[in-house]
Write a protein that holds these residues in place. Structure first.
Motif, PDB file in Angstrom:
ATOM      1  N   GLN A 190      14.591  -8.213   8.198  1.00 17.06           N
ATOM      2  CA  GLN A 190      13.835  -8.642   7.024  1.00 17.06           C
ATOM      3  C   GLN A 190      14.404  -7.987   5.764  1.00 17.06           C
ATOM      4  OE1 GLN A 190      11.622 -11.163   7.654  1.00 17.06           O
ATOM      5  NE2 GLN A 190      12.515 -10.778   9.675  1.00 17.06           N
ATOM      6  N   LYS A 191      14.280  -8.655   4.652  1.00 10.40           N
ATOM      7  CA  LYS A 191      14.808  -8.131   3.392  1.00 10.40           C
ATOM      8  C   LYS A 191      13.765  -7.256   2.702  1.00 10.40           C
ATOM      9  CE  LYS A 191      17.108  -9.582  -0.880  1.00 10.40           C
ATOM     10  NZ  LYS A 191      18.254  -8.661  -0.646  1.00 10.40           N
ATOM     11  N   SER A 192      14.164  -6.038   2.395  1.00  8.45           N
ATOM     12  CA  SER A 192      13.252  -5.101   1.738  1.00  8.45           C
ATOM     13  C   SER A 192      13.191  -5.362   0.230  1.00  8.45           C
ATOM     14  CB  SER A 192      13.716  -3.662   1.978  1.00  8.45           C
ATOM     15  OG  SER A 192      12.861  -2.741   1.327  1.00  8.45           O
ATOM     16  N   LYS A 193      11.977  -5.410  -0.299  1.00  8.71           N
ATOM     17  CA  LYS A 193      11.814  -5.592  -1.737  1.00  8.71           C
ATOM     18  C   LYS A 193      12.060  -4.250  -2.432  1.00  8.71           C
ATOM     19  CE  LYS A 193       8.516  -9.414  -1.404  1.00  8.71           C
ATOM     20  NZ  LYS A 193       7.160  -9.903  -1.739  1.00  8.71           N
ATOM     21  N   PRO A 194      12.806  -4.234  -3.523  1.00  4.29           N
ATOM     22  CA  PRO A 194      13.144  -2.975  -4.193  1.00  4.29           C
ATOM     23  C   PRO A 194      11.940  -2.290  -4.820  1.00  4.29           C
ATOM     24  CG  PRO A 194      13.788  -4.848  -5.537  1.00  4.29           C
ATOM     25  CD  PRO A 194      13.385  -5.401  -4.204  1.00  4.29           C
ATOM     26  N   GLY A 195      12.055  -0.982  -4.935  1.00  2.20           N
ATOM     27  CA  GLY A 195      11.026  -0.200  -5.607  1.00  2.20           C
ATOM     28  C   GLY A 195      11.585   0.290  -6.926  1.00  2.20           C
ATOM     29  N   ALA A 196      10.955   1.296  -7.517  1.00  2.00           N
ATOM     30  CA  ALA A 196      11.448   1.829  -8.788  1.00  2.00           C
ATOM     31  C   ALA A 196      10.940   3.246  -8.993  1.00  2.00           C
ATOM     32  CB  ALA A 196      10.984   0.945  -9.940  1.00  2.00           C
ATOM     33  N   ALA A 197      11.789   4.081  -9.601  1.00  2.00           N
ATOM     34  CA  ALA A 197      11.365   5.440  -9.962  1.00  2.00           C
ATOM     35  C   ALA A 197      10.346   5.309 -11.081  1.00  2.00           C
ATOM     36  CB  ALA A 197      12.574   6.246 -10.421  1.00  2.00           C
ATOM     37  N   LYS A 198       9.345   6.176 -11.099  1.00  2.00           N
ATOM     38  CA  LYS A 198       8.269   6.059 -12.085  1.00  2.00           C
ATOM     39  C   LYS A 198       8.175   7.228 -13.057  1.00  2.00           C
ATOM     40  CE  LYS A 198       5.375   3.375  -8.885  1.00  2.00           C
ATOM     41  NZ  LYS A 198       4.083   3.359  -8.151  1.00  2.00           N
ATOM     42  N   ASN A 199       8.630   8.408 -12.607  1.00  2.00           N
ATOM     43  CA  ASN A 199       8.457   9.605 -13.441  1.00  2.00           C
ATOM     44  C   ASN A 199       9.793  10.050 -14.018  1.00  2.00           C
ATOM     45  OD1 ASN A 199       7.879  12.137 -14.535  1.00  2.00           O
ATOM     46  ND2 ASN A 199       6.349  12.598 -12.960  1.00  2.00           N
ATOM     47  N   ILE A 259       0.875  -1.182   0.000  1.00  2.00           N
ATOM     48  CA  ILE A 259       0.000   0.000   0.000  1.00  2.00           C
ATOM     49  C   ILE A 259       0.910   1.229   0.000  1.00  2.00           C
ATOM     50  CG2 ILE A 259      -1.827   1.233   1.232  1.00  2.00           C
ATOM     51  CD1 ILE A 259      -2.516  -1.449   2.592  1.00  2.00           C
ATOM     52  N   THR A 260       0.882   2.008  -1.046  1.00  2.00           N
ATOM     53  CA  THR A 260       1.862   3.083  -1.211  1.00  2.00           C
ATOM     54  C   THR A 260       1.785   4.184  -0.161  1.00  2.00           C
ATOM     55  OG1 THR A 260       0.434   4.315  -2.759  1.00  2.00           O
ATOM     56  CG2 THR A 260       1.960   2.682  -3.691  1.00  2.00           C
ATOM     57  N   ALA A 261       0.664   4.265   0.533  1.00  2.00           N
ATOM     58  CA  ALA A 261       0.539   5.286   1.586  1.00  2.00           C
ATOM     59  C   ALA A 261       1.169   4.825   2.890  1.00  2.00           C
ATOM     60  CB  ALA A 261      -0.932   5.631   1.815  1.00  2.00           C
ATOM     61  N   ASN A 262       1.427   3.519   2.982  1.00  2.00           N
ATOM     62  CA  ASN A 262       2.017   2.950   4.195  1.00  2.00           C
ATOM     63  C   ASN A 262       3.461   2.548   3.927  1.00  2.00           C
ATOM     64  OD1 ASN A 262      -0.522   3.203   5.380  1.00  2.00           O
ATOM     65  ND2 ASN A 262      -1.109   1.114   4.827  1.00  2.00           N
ATOM     66  N   PRO A 263       4.365   2.900   4.808  1.00  2.00           N
ATOM     67  CA  PRO A 263       5.787   2.653   4.543  1.00  2.00           C
ATOM     68  C   PRO A 263       6.220   1.198   4.552  1.00  2.00           C
ATOM     69  CG  PRO A 263       5.500   3.330   6.804  1.00  2.00           C
ATOM     70  CD  PRO A 263       4.162   3.522   6.135  1.00  2.00           C
ATOM     71  N   LYS A 264       7.247   0.916   3.760  1.00  2.00           N
ATOM     72  CA  LYS A 264       7.935  -0.359   3.841  1.00  2.00           C
ATOM     73  C   LYS A 264       8.793  -0.286   5.104  1.00  2.00           C
ATOM     74  CE  LYS A 264       8.374  -0.975  -1.178  1.00  2.00           C
ATOM     75  NZ  LYS A 264       9.348  -1.121  -2.303  1.00  2.00           N
ATOM     76  N   LEU A 265       8.743  -1.305   5.919  1.00  2.00           N
ATOM     77  CA  LEU A 265       9.494  -1.320   7.170  1.00  2.00           C
ATOM     78  C   LEU A 265      10.599  -2.378   7.188  1.00  2.00           C
ATOM     79  CD1 LEU A 265       6.514  -0.976   9.683  1.00  2.00           C
ATOM     80  CD2 LEU A 265       7.950   0.850   8.744  1.00  2.00           C
ATOM     81  N   ALA A 266      10.601  -3.260   6.209  1.00  2.00           N
ATOM     82  CA  ALA A 266      11.608  -4.311   6.152  1.00  2.00           C
ATOM     83  C   ALA A 266      13.002  -3.705   6.023  1.00  2.00           C
ATOM     84  CB  ALA A 266      11.350  -5.228   4.954  1.00  2.00           C
ATOM     85  N   GLY A 267      13.920  -4.177   6.854  1.00  2.00           N
ATOM     86  CA  GLY A 267      15.294  -3.722   6.781  1.00  2.00           C
ATOM     87  C   GLY A 267      15.554  -2.382   7.448  1.00  2.00           C
ATOM     88  N   GLN A 268      14.528  -1.812   8.067  1.00  2.00           N
ATOM     89  CA  GLN A 268      14.709  -0.518   8.737  1.00  2.00           C
ATOM     90  C   GLN A 268      15.494  -0.713  10.030  1.00  2.00           C
ATOM     91  OE1 GLN A 268      15.344   2.676   8.758  1.00  2.00           O
ATOM     92  NE2 GLN A 268      13.411   3.032   7.651  1.00  2.00           N
TER      93      GLN A 268
END
Length: 232
Positions: A123-132, A70-79
């Motif tokens: 935990q291992k964070s799954k990568p994201g990607a730039a979109k614009n 959910i893009t409004a909620n942060p990824k917490l893995a690896g923090q």
């Protein structure tokens, strides 16, 4: 001879008392040590929550193993665990405003926070990607070099060139959702307002970020958020 005996007995009593006092102090010190974080307990609370205490499963919003979809909620893995504990603690006070997180954080004990943080940190964070593609280059410039004319420092100076952050000081932001990062930058910007305490999402728990965000435009914040999403 009696006088010598009494003197010896007194010396022995003092020695015994001293040893007893030392042992008592040692035991007190041992009891005062904080409990070691337990990732297994953290995983259980993160995954299942604790209905009896009003704590919902963190995974329902932040995703399995901390990888929010959910893009409004942060990824917490690896923090970093120290950062997570600080943020949960801040939600119980006046420096971070979020009705949902405040309710959950206030229901958690200090050990709960440490346990959940310990679990997420490994935990291992799954990568994201730039979109614009139209703004990602601007984001790259700001992240790496700042904005000299506005006295905005390079984000990499604190969050590291690859977005890994610095444990116990600055959070990992690599691969974070664009929407979430932008919202937090806006929250820091609102945190500079006198009525910040009334604004949902306003953040005043980092004087550095409040100062920096206040100097940035909306387009600059969006550009940085998009670039950060692609960091690994």
């Amino acid at each position: 001879m009696n006088r010598a005996f009494l003197s010896l007995s007194k010396s022995i009593s003092v020695a015994v008392l001293a040893v007893s006092s030392f042992a008592a102090m040692a035991n007190t010190h041992e009891e005062a040590k904080p409990a070691k974080a337990d990732p297994a307990k953290g995983e259980a609370l993160y995954t299942n929550g604790d209905a009896a205490r009003g704590i919902a499963a963190c995974a329902s919003c932040h995703g399995a193993a901390g990888n929010s979809t959910i893009t409004a909620n942060p990824k917490l893995a690896g923090q970093h665990d120290a950062y997570l504990v600080k943020q949960l603690t801040d939600f119980t006070g006046d420096t971070r405003k979020n009705a949902i997180m405040t309710a959950f954080a206030k229901a958690m004990t200090a050990d709960d926070m440490k346990n959940v943080a310990a679990y997420l940190s490994v935990q291992k964070s799954k990568p994201g990607a730039a979109k614009n593609k139209d703004i990602v280059e601007l984001g790259k410039q700001i992240y790496r070099g700042g904005i000299a004319e506005k006295n905005v420092p390079a984000c990499a100076g604190c969050h590291s060139p690859n977005g890994a952050g610095i444990p116990a000081q600055f959070p990992r932001i690599a691969g974070q959702h664009q929407d979430y990062t932008f919202t937090q930058l806006t929250g820091f910007q609102n945190g500079s307002r006198k009525d910040a305490a009334k604004i949902t999402g306003a953040r005043t728990n980092s004087a550095q970020m409040v100062t920096i965000a206040k100097k940035m435009s909306e387009d600059e914040m969006r550009a940085v958020a998009d670039y950060v999403a692609g960091l690994k």
